[in-house]
Design a protein around this motif. Structure first.
Motif, PDB file in Angstrom:
ATOM      1  N   VAL A  67      35.664  13.611  97.703  1.00 13.47           N
ATOM      2  CA  VAL A  67      35.152  14.762  98.457  1.00 13.47           C
ATOM      3  C   VAL A  67      34.007  15.415  97.692  1.00 13.47           C
ATOM      4  O   VAL A  67      32.956  15.720  98.237  1.00 13.47           O
ATOM      5  CB  VAL A  67      36.287  15.803  98.667  1.00 13.47           C
ATOM      6  CG1 VAL A  67      35.728  17.123  99.183  1.00 13.47           C
ATOM      7  CG2 VAL A  67      37.346  15.262  99.623  1.00 13.47           C
ATOM      8  N   TRP A  68      34.235  15.599  96.391  1.00 16.14           N
ATOM      9  CA  TRP A  68      33.317  16.360  95.548  1.00 16.14           C
ATOM     10  C   TRP A  68      32.584  15.415  94.595  1.00 16.14           C
ATOM     11  O   TRP A  68      33.230  14.693  93.832  1.00 16.14           O
ATOM     12  CB  TRP A  68      34.105  17.399  94.740  1.00 16.14           C
ATOM     13  CG  TRP A  68      33.278  18.161  93.758  1.00 16.14           C
ATOM     14  CD1 TRP A  68      33.183  17.928  92.402  1.00 16.14           C
ATOM     15  CD2 TRP A  68      32.417  19.270  94.022  1.00 16.14           C
ATOM     16  NE1 TRP A  68      32.330  18.831  91.819  1.00 16.14           N
ATOM     17  CE2 TRP A  68      31.843  19.671  92.805  1.00 16.14           C
ATOM     18  CE3 TRP A  68      32.086  19.962  95.182  1.00 16.14           C
ATOM     19  CZ2 TRP A  68      30.948  20.732  92.704  1.00 16.14           C
ATOM     20  CZ3 TRP A  68      31.205  21.027  95.086  1.00 16.14           C
ATOM     21  CH2 TRP A  68      30.641  21.400  93.862  1.00 16.14           C
ATOM     22  N   VAL A  69      31.248  15.413  94.660  1.00 16.77           N
ATOM     23  CA  VAL A  69      30.483  14.594  93.703  1.00 16.77           C
ATOM     24  C   VAL A  69      29.583  15.486  92.843  1.00 16.77           C
ATOM     25  O   VAL A  69      28.974  15.022  91.881  1.00 16.77           O
ATOM     26  CB  VAL A  69      29.632  13.519  94.425  1.00 16.77           C
ATOM     27  CG1 VAL A  69      30.523  12.413  94.957  1.00 16.77           C
ATOM     28  CG2 VAL A  69      28.787  14.111  95.550  1.00 16.77           C
ATOM     29  N   GLY A  70      29.510  16.759  93.187  1.00 14.57           N
ATOM     30  CA  GLY A  70      28.679  17.687  92.416  1.00 14.57           C
ATOM     31  C   GLY A  70      27.246  17.685  92.933  1.00 14.57           C
ATOM     32  O   GLY A  70      26.766  16.691  93.486  1.00 14.57           O
ATOM     33  N   GLU A  71      26.612  18.846  92.735  1.00 16.51           N
ATOM     34  CA  GLU A  71      25.265  19.018  93.301  1.00 16.51           C
ATOM     35  C   GLU A  71      24.238  18.059  92.717  1.00 16.51           C
ATOM     36  O   GLU A  71      23.274  17.684  93.374  1.00 16.51           O
ATOM     37  CB  GLU A  71      24.807  20.470  93.100  1.00 16.51           C
ATOM     38  CG  GLU A  71      25.441  21.381  94.131  1.00 16.51           C
ATOM     39  CD  GLU A  71      25.612  22.820  93.654  1.00 16.51           C
ATOM     40  OE1 GLU A  71      25.698  23.041  92.426  1.00 16.51           O
ATOM     41  OE2 GLU A  71      25.664  23.706  94.520  1.00 16.51           O
ATOM     42  N   GLY A  72      24.440  17.631  91.447  1.00 17.39           N
ATOM     43  CA  GLY A  72      23.446  16.768  90.799  1.00 17.39           C
ATOM     44  C   GLY A  72      23.638  15.293  91.114  1.00 17.39           C
ATOM     45  O   GLY A  72      22.892  14.450  90.605  1.00 17.39           O
ATOM     46  N   SER A  73      24.601  14.951  91.940  1.00 18.09           N
ATOM     47  CA  SER A  73      24.913  13.534  92.178  1.00 18.09           C
ATOM     48  C   SER A  73      23.826  12.835  92.989  1.00 18.09           C
ATOM     49  O   SER A  73      23.173  13.450  93.839  1.00 18.09           O
ATOM     50  CB  SER A  73      26.239  13.440  92.943  1.00 18.09           C
ATOM     51  OG  SER A  73      26.482  12.109  93.339  1.00 18.09           O
ATOM     52  N   SER A  74      23.676  11.518  92.741  1.00 12.43           N
ATOM     53  CA  SER A  74      22.730  10.747  93.558  1.00 12.43           C
ATOM     54  C   SER A  74      23.367  10.385  94.910  1.00 12.43           C
ATOM     55  O   SER A  74      22.692   9.911  95.829  1.00 12.43           O
ATOM     56  CB  SER A  74      22.318   9.468  92.816  1.00 12.43           C
ATOM     57  OG  SER A  74      23.490   8.731  92.548  1.00 12.43           O
ATOM     58  N   ILE A  75      24.665  10.578  95.022  1.00 12.50           N
ATOM     59  CA  ILE A  75      25.327  10.350  96.322  1.00 12.50           C
ATOM     60  C   ILE A  75      24.947  11.515  97.232  1.00 12.50           C
ATOM     61  O   ILE A  75      25.130  12.681  96.848  1.00 12.50           O
ATOM     62  CB  ILE A  75      26.863  10.260  96.142  1.00 12.50           C
ATOM     63  CG1 ILE A  75      27.199   9.070  95.247  1.00 12.50           C
ATOM     64  CG2 ILE A  75      27.583  10.169  97.494  1.00 12.50           C
ATOM     65  CD1 ILE A  75      28.656   8.935  94.861  1.00 12.50           C
ATOM     66  N   PRO A  76      24.409  11.234  98.435  1.00 14.80           N
ATOM     67  CA  PRO A  76      23.951  12.331  99.295  1.00 14.80           C
ATOM     68  C   PRO A  76      25.049  13.375  99.505  1.00 14.80           C
ATOM     69  O   PRO A  76      26.176  13.028  99.883  1.00 14.80           O
ATOM     70  CB  PRO A  76      23.584  11.619 100.605  1.00 14.80           C
ATOM     71  CG  PRO A  76      23.273  10.214 100.185  1.00 14.80           C
ATOM     72  CD  PRO A  76      24.175   9.911  99.026  1.00 14.80           C
ATOM     73  N   ASN A  77      24.709  14.619  99.219  1.00 14.08           N
ATOM     74  CA  ASN A  77      25.717  15.681  99.291  1.00 14.08           C
ATOM     75  C   ASN A  77      25.099  17.004  99.712  1.00 14.08           C
ATOM     76  O   ASN A  77      23.886  17.191  99.620  1.00 14.08           O
ATOM     77  CB  ASN A  77      26.413  15.839  97.931  1.00 14.08           C
ATOM     78  CG  ASN A  77      25.489  16.424  96.876  1.00 14.08           C
ATOM     79  OD1 ASN A  77      25.344  17.641  96.741  1.00 14.08           O
ATOM     80  ND2 ASN A  77      24.800  15.556  96.108  1.00 14.08           N
TER      81      ASN A  77
END
Ligand code: AHR
Length: 523
Positions: free
Chosen positions: A65-75
């Motif tokens: 659910v959570w990848v963090g704002e800096g993730s390269s996974i679109p979020n």
């Protein structure tokens, strides 16, 4: 006599252990007669019967659910876009969080404020991995808002305190100028939240403190007193006591008689394993027809467990005020080779979808008391809706079963009468087809059909008393292998396809494929 028994046992075992997930060749269609009693409407099926459970466990929250704002996974603000979109489309009515066993080792204060200052703890129940607390109260509430779901928070009784729980409620719900309400504002949330349901501990007979029901009933009264006291009346959640997990009714009996007047509902947990033996559960894929049928028969035990608990509730609470919530259910398989056993990651096949359909049909029959059920769990854990692998995501057959059944949320239950042959194998047997009907919120009759038999299609002749229909259109989920599943390389190997019935005289007739789940709207 003894030799016959041994031969029988050997046959049952060989059927159970045989390796092929491909069932035997098709036999002639089973004749099934269904009558929908539209003239005898029952209770409303609470949308929360289709609720989810999301725990800090494996990749259930972090990555799922959570990848963090800096993730390269679109979020969006740290929440992965693909998962949020899929869950929105599923119309998830409610999410239970943060556990599970995790809840009774969770201290909410560690999950608020600037993320870089939140303490790292150990997730002691699930793999002893670091818990960064990056996903805390504000993240959970934002996530629920994003997917359009209500919330059910489980508080810490096992290792927490009455004060800690009361403070959490005040932090969440107070509109005053109290220090806790202002702390929430300082952390970015001006308006108080509405907490729909609040659980006082989880599995208090086990990971939540190894208590006896009498001891917990007293604790429940104490905690519930302060949950109420610290929450403004207009935002007071329904308070849920942690109940039992098997055929026994002791927990419901003690809680309903001694839990006090603040008790709104009692939870129950039930997991299905293919073998029925916890230590040797059985595999998610590559199973035999013996494991197929045993999984379905063990699943259906919940019908009796709910009935016996309802009987006890009816004795203590004849007005039907107290709800019975099955707030954890689903398939639990042996650990997946190559995966951390404590993360409970497992694949999900057509069998899981059939199990889900069977469960839904049972839950509908218990709609009066069973006003909430939460599948375990939402993403990447146990019988999940969604599996992720880095940036990739797949929808499981269980997701598709939930999607098919969406019209049953808030629908009015209609009793059905079914005549179906039995599907038998070794020591196991069950009616070949399971049926449920309801009038949806738009006035249409919805019919759900589950064919348990992996070898035989069914010819289902359906009649309705008290209403008429001349068309039946919907979708079906089926495949040629019992363990058909989606993978990251073949994400759409199994998905629903169009399905309809034809009018023959006074009946609507469906050719229901072997091993399938179908939902149709009758008009
Ligand atoms: O869903 C996994 C675990 O199963 C939960 O944490 C616990 O409540 C149950 O035993």
């Amino acid at each position: 006599m003894m030799r016959t028994m041994i031969a029988g046992l050997a046959l049952a075992l060989s059927v159970w252990l045989g390796a092929s997930p491909h069932a035997a060749a098709q036999s002639p269609a089973a004749d099934v007669q269904v009558t929908i009693r539209a003239d005898r409407p029952g209770p409303v099926i609470n949308p929360n019967v289709y609720a989810q459970f999301a725990e800090h466990l494996g990749a259930g929250i972090y990555e799922g659910v959570w990848v963090g704002e800096g993730s390269s996974i679109p979020n969006t603000h740290g929440f992965r876009n693909d998962v949020v979109a899929a869950l929105r489309d599923l119309k998830v009515p409610l999410v239970r969080w943060p556990g599970g066993c995790f809840a009774d080792d969770y201290h909410w204060r560690e999950g608020i404020g600037p993320r870089d200052r939140r303490p790292v703890r150990v997730n002691a129940h699930w793999g002893r991995v670091p818990e960064t607390n990056a996903f805390g109260t504000h993240e959970f509430m934002a996530f629920a808002e994003m997917i359009g779901a209500k919330v059910y928070i489980s508080g810490n009784v096992g290792s927490g305190s009455v004060q800690e729980m009361g403070d959490w409620l005040e932090y969440l719900t107070s509109d005053t100028q109290s220090a806790l309400a202002n702390e929430r504002r300082a952390n970015g949330r001006a308006a108080p939240w509405t907490i729909d349901y609040f659980g006082v501990g989880n599995e208090t007979w086990g990971c939540g403190g190894n208590m006896r029901p009498e001891f917990y009933a007293d604790l429940f009264r104490q905690y519930a007193t302060y949950i109420k006291l610290r929450t403004p009346p207009e935002r007071r959640p329904k308070i849920v006591a942690s109940g039992g997990n098997d055929e026994h009714t002791e927990w419901v009996d003690v809680l309903a008689s001694r839990g006090g007047h603040d008790l709104d509902a009692i939870s129950h947990h039930y997991y299905t394993t293919p073998s029925g033996v916890w230590e040797h559960k059985g595999n998610a894929l590559g199973f035999s027809e013996g494991e197929w049928i045993s999984s379905l028969v063990h699943t259906m035990r919940i019908d009796d467990y709910l009935t016996s608990n309802e009987r006890v509730l009816d004795r203590h609470d004849p007005q039907g005020r107290i709800g019975l919530y099955l707030d954890e259910w689903g398939m639990w398989y042996s650990p997946t080779p190559g995966r951390e056993p404590g993360f409970l990651w497992q694949q999900n096949s057509l069998r899981d979808a059939v199990v889900a359909g069977l469960n839904f049909n049972i839950f509908h029959r218990h709609a009066k008391r069973v006003q909430m059920t939460n599948i375990a769990q939402m993403v990447n854990v146990l019988q999940a809706m969604i599996l992720t692998d880095g940036p990739r995501m797949i929808l499981t057959p269980t997701y598709h079963a939930f999607h098919l059944y969406r019209p049953f949320q808030g629908a009015t239950y209609l009793p059905t009468e079914t005549r179906a042959p039995r599907y038998r194998l070794g020591a196991y047997q069950a009616p070949a087809v399971s049926v449920s009907a309801a009038r949806d919120t738009e006035g249409r009759i919805q019919l759900a059909l589950v064919n348990l038999d992996p070898n035989r299609e069914a010819l289902v002749r359906t009649r309705i008393t008290g209403a008429a229909a001349s068309s039946a259109v919907g979708r079906v989920l089926t495949a040629s292998a019992m363990d058909a599943h989606n993978s990251f390389d073949a994400p759409n190997a199994i998905q629903p396809t169009a399905f309809s019935g034809v009018v023959e005289g006074d009946a609507l007739v469906f050719r229901l494929p072997a091993k399938s789940v179908a939902v149709v709207a009758l008009q």
